[in-house]
Design an enzyme around this catalytic site. Structure first.
Site, mmCIF file in Angstrom:
data_model
loop_
_atom_site.group_PDB
_atom_site.id
_atom_site.type_symbol
_atom_site.label_atom_id
_atom_site.label_comp_id
_atom_site.label_asym_id
_atom_site.label_seq_id
_atom_site.Cartn_x
_atom_site.Cartn_y
_atom_site.Cartn_z
ATOM 1 N N ASP A 308 0.830 -1.218 0.000
ATOM 2 C CA ASP A 308 0.000 0.000 0.000
ATOM 3 C C ASP A 308 0.864 1.268 0.000
ATOM 4 O O ASP A 308 2.070 1.204 0.232
ATOM 5 C CB ASP A 308 -0.906 -0.038 1.247
ATOM 6 C CG ASP A 308 -1.992 1.031 1.223
ATOM 7 O OD1 ASP A 308 -2.292 1.571 0.139
ATOM 8 O OD2 ASP A 308 -2.553 1.327 2.300
ATOM 9 N N GLU A 311 2.373 5.011 -4.192
ATOM 10 C CA GLU A 311 2.321 5.914 -5.375
ATOM 11 C C GLU A 311 3.613 6.737 -5.490
ATOM 12 O O GLU A 311 3.962 7.030 -6.621
ATOM 13 C CB GLU A 311 1.097 6.836 -5.260
ATOM 14 C CG GLU A 311 -0.228 6.123 -5.424
ATOM 15 C CD GLU A 311 -0.585 5.225 -4.234
ATOM 16 O OE1 GLU A 311 -0.085 5.503 -3.130
ATOM 17 O OE2 GLU A 311 -1.341 4.258 -4.405
ATOM 18 N N ASP A 421 -9.284 2.891 -2.827
ATOM 19 C CA ASP A 421 -10.289 3.290 -1.840
ATOM 20 C C ASP A 421 -11.632 3.653 -2.472
ATOM 21 O O ASP A 421 -12.017 4.826 -2.532
ATOM 22 C CB ASP A 421 -9.765 4.461 -1.017
ATOM 23 C CG ASP A 421 -8.553 4.039 -0.191
ATOM 24 O OD1 ASP A 421 -8.318 2.810 -0.070
ATOM 25 O OD2 ASP A 421 -7.852 4.922 0.316
HETATM 26 O O1 MIG Z 1 -4.062 6.205 4.454
HETATM 27 O O2 MIG Z 1 -3.769 1.105 5.703
HETATM 28 O O3 MIG Z 1 -6.062 1.870 0.261
HETATM 29 O O4 MIG Z 1 -6.975 -0.251 1.824
HETATM 30 O O5 MIG Z 1 -7.021 0.130 4.598
HETATM 31 C C1 MIG Z 1 -4.843 5.069 4.224
HETATM 32 C C2 MIG Z 1 -4.966 1.815 5.777
HETATM 33 C C3 MIG Z 1 -3.969 3.884 4.075
HETATM 34 C C4 MIG Z 1 -5.164 2.932 2.195
HETATM 35 C C5 MIG Z 1 -5.572 1.645 1.561
HETATM 36 C C6 MIG Z 1 -6.601 0.963 2.404
HETATM 37 C C7 MIG Z 1 -6.039 0.717 3.787
HETATM 38 C C8 MIG Z 1 -5.584 2.043 4.413
HETATM 39 N N1 MIG Z 1 -4.609 2.707 3.524
#
Ligand code: MIG
Length: 622
Positions: A308, A311, A421
């Site tokens: 995660d 980007e 999201d």
């Molecule tokens: O700032 O880890 O897309 O699936 O639950 C949010 C927390 C960070 C974004 C991800 C989401 C995840 C969440 N993350």
């Protein structure tokens, strides 16, 4: 036929794995011009031209009539106004009756596709920075895609168990939380293959650590769940916490593994752990080093991960945050007015994922210093590749589950993606559906969105329809935000229907997996727009809420609340299979044309072509 034209690429991306000789620019048939903005390619669009591709984007399967940008971006408002999402998938297909032309822009920076937005009948692509251009011309749309997929190399195929159902929620914090989910599924006789761990399993959001208080016996838990056929899938974030004594940080600083500012100091960003640094994965040695960190969790029995925030997503840069607070502090003691309020709001809104920040840190791309903004779009890809390349070393005989939020073409060989999201909105079911063929075109086969919707409160009917929608989608994971209504399938009344849908899914897994492997092997799309399968059928061309799955199935989910059925267009004679469960179903043969199909909430309906019926039935009745 594939042709390649060089436009001074910033750095090697390895997106294309086939070696292709460069053609002379004099052979390029697309009009190209260059100015301060970058290189432009312009083409005329006739009324019948359709444009496909671009992978993860909002809006239609046919991309005409909007402007899209490749700029990997963490912004959770997934609406029609968006021009870019988390990934950059620079492959488009331009089709008319006479011509099927594919264009791939192998770039690391920003690319804009103005597809009849500024001028209705003009396509204008703008590439900032260097790149390689590939053109692919074939007889049909499907052949262009196959040829493109062949040059970018074989798509990632997950282990078979990864086609099972996954339960996730940002908010499962402890061993007890995990056990509670397991028992919820067991008590309700619901099949379950994966439980996902979000950031709370870590020790203060430090990658590759485990919070000992929350998970006193992590390895024991992994073993215990595996004995039940359930895998624990932890999250890994991109940024590394700044903390002396934290091995990953210390090693990284010592060996120059992090992105640097212009003075050569680690560039400090703010994400979940607070002060953090970014692994410089443009560098091969850093990729090897970062990948090897996964060993810590692999050694504990973990067999899959989700990557995660890659980007990369930044809440702020330290330098900008300080500047912003100083500016706000100047207002102290003043007679504060609306304009001050607006100004402060504005200042704060500019902190996250700021383009100026992207220009102020640097990579060492195997010897060449490049500012981040020029290579931004491959960052998530390379982080995920780092993990996958290490898994191969750790155990070359095993498949691991790996998917990422950010991606670009090239990453399709290393992992899948989830669509980020979304929200508990009906329209986001449709967005997931429409992204499937576009992503398949770009090599991504193991994909899916958060079932039930990530943000906001779901409803039982939405969740049921979403389960039905995802029965054929390889990545089937229910995920949601902490503040939202719980959305495990046993949290509502119709548990039996959820159970039936899941049982149908599990019966179909061998079939779905076989198709997935076949499509990876032969560079085919798993989900095809009707337009590709029936190019001479005008109605098929405009149908975007139905897809062909593999060789013999047609999907036509219900996307609207309170609808007990929908219109379906049949491009040829097909059999309609309506299933309440694996035991209780009906089969009706329908002629080519339009049909209104009743699909109540407790029913999963799909179509099979004449030749596919006995094959599918064999799987269901096994
Ligand atoms: O700032 O880890 O897309 O699936 O639950 C949010 C927390 C960070 C974004 C991800 C989401 C995840 C969440 N993350």
């Amino acid at each position: 036929m594939v042709k390649k034209y060089g436009f001074g690429k910033e750095t090697e991306t390895d997106a294309v794995s086939e070696k292709i000789e460069e053609s002379s620019k004099s052979e390029l048939e697309i009009e190209a011009t260059t100015d301060a903005e970058g290189t432009h390619f312009t083409m005329e669009l006739t009324d019948e031209t359709a444009v496909y591709g671009l992978g993860e984007q909002m809006r239609g399967i046919n991309k005409r009539g909007w402007i899209y940008t490749s700029r990997n971006m963490d912004d959770p408002s997934l609406t029609e106004s968006r021009e870019s999402l988390y990934g950059s998938h620079n492959f488009i297909l331009i089709t008319t009756k006479e011509r099927n032309l594919g264009i791939f822009i192998d770039a690391t920076g920003r690319v804009t596709y103005d597809i009849g937005y500024t001028k209705y009948d003009e396509l204008r692509i703008t590439v900032s920075g260097g790149f390689d251009l590939y053109t692919i011309e074939e007889r049909t749309a499907l052949e262009v895609v196959r040829e493109f997929r062949r040059i970018i190399g074989k798509s990632y195929v997950p282990p078979k168990w990864a086609l099972g159902y996954g339960q996730s929620r940002w908010g499962y914090k402890t061993e007890a939380d995990v056990r509670e989910i397991v028992s919820g599924f067991e008590k309700n006789k619901l099949p379950l293959s994966m439980i996902y761990l979000d950031i709370d399993y870590m020790d203060r959001y430090k990658d590759f650590t485990i919070d000992k208080n929350r998970f006193p016996d992590f390895e024991g838990l992994v073993r215990e769940l595996k004995a039940k056929g359930i895998r624990l899938i932890p999250i890994i974030d991109a940024a590394i916490k700044v903390e002396e004594g934290y091995e990953v940080y210390d090693e990284g600083v010592k060996n120059n593994r992090f992105c640097k500012d212009k003075e050569g100091k680690e560039f400090i960003v703010g994400v979940w752990p607070g002060d953090s640094v970014l692994p410089d994965v443009l560098n091969k040695e850093t990729r090897e080093w970062f990948g090897e960190k996964y060993k810590i969790l692999l050694d504990k029995g973990i067999e899959g991960f989700w990557n995660d925030m890659n980007e990369p997503s930044l809440f702020y840069s330290k330098q900008n945050f300080v500047k912003c607070i100083n500016e706000i502090a100047e207002k102290k003691g003043k007679d504060l007015q609306a304009e001050d309020f607006n100004h402060i709001n504005y200042l704060l809104s500019q902190l996250a994922n700021n383009e100026e920040d992207f220009k102020s840190f640097y990579h060492n791309a195997d010897g060449k210093t490049i500012s981040h903004d020029k290579v931004h779009n491959v960052y998530g890809y390379l982080l995920t590749r780092a993990a996958a390349e290490y898994f191969e070393k750790y155990n070359p005989n095993k498949k691991y589950l790996l998917f990422s939020r950010s991606s670009s073409i090239g990453m399709h060989r290393y992992g899948g993606i989830w669509m980020g999201d979304n929200a508990s909105w009906w329209v986001h079911m449709l967005s997931e559906f429409k992204m499937l063929p576009s992503l398949n075109m770009c090599g991504f086969l193991y994909v899916g969105a958060d079932v039930g919707g990530f943000d906001g409160n779901t409803t039982e009917d939405l969740l049921l329809r979403w389960f039905a929608l995802n029965i054929f989608i390889p990545l089937m994971r229910n995920h949601s935000v902490p503040q939202s209504r719980r959305q495990e399938p046993y949290m509502f009344g119709k548990t039996e229907v959820f159970r039936n849908f899941l049982n149908i899914r599990y019966k179909l897994i061998p079939y779905i997996y076989e198709e997935l492997e076949r499509c990876a092997e032969s560079n085919e799309m798993l989900f095809k727009p009707l337009a590709f399968e029936y190019p001479d059928d005008e109605r098929a061309k405009e149908t975007e809420d139905q897809l062909i799955f593999g060789k013999e199935v047609m999907l036509s989910p219900v996307f609207e609340q309170n609808a007990s059925g929908r219109y379906v267009y049949l491009p040829e004679k097909m059999k309609l299979i309506k299933m309440k469960s694996c035991e209780e179903f009906t089969v009706t043969e329908l002629e080519q044309g339009d049909h209104y199909i009743k699909i109540p909430l407790d029913t999963f309906a799909f179509f099979v072509k004449e030749n596919g019926y006995s094959k599918i039935m064999n799987y269901i009745q096994k």
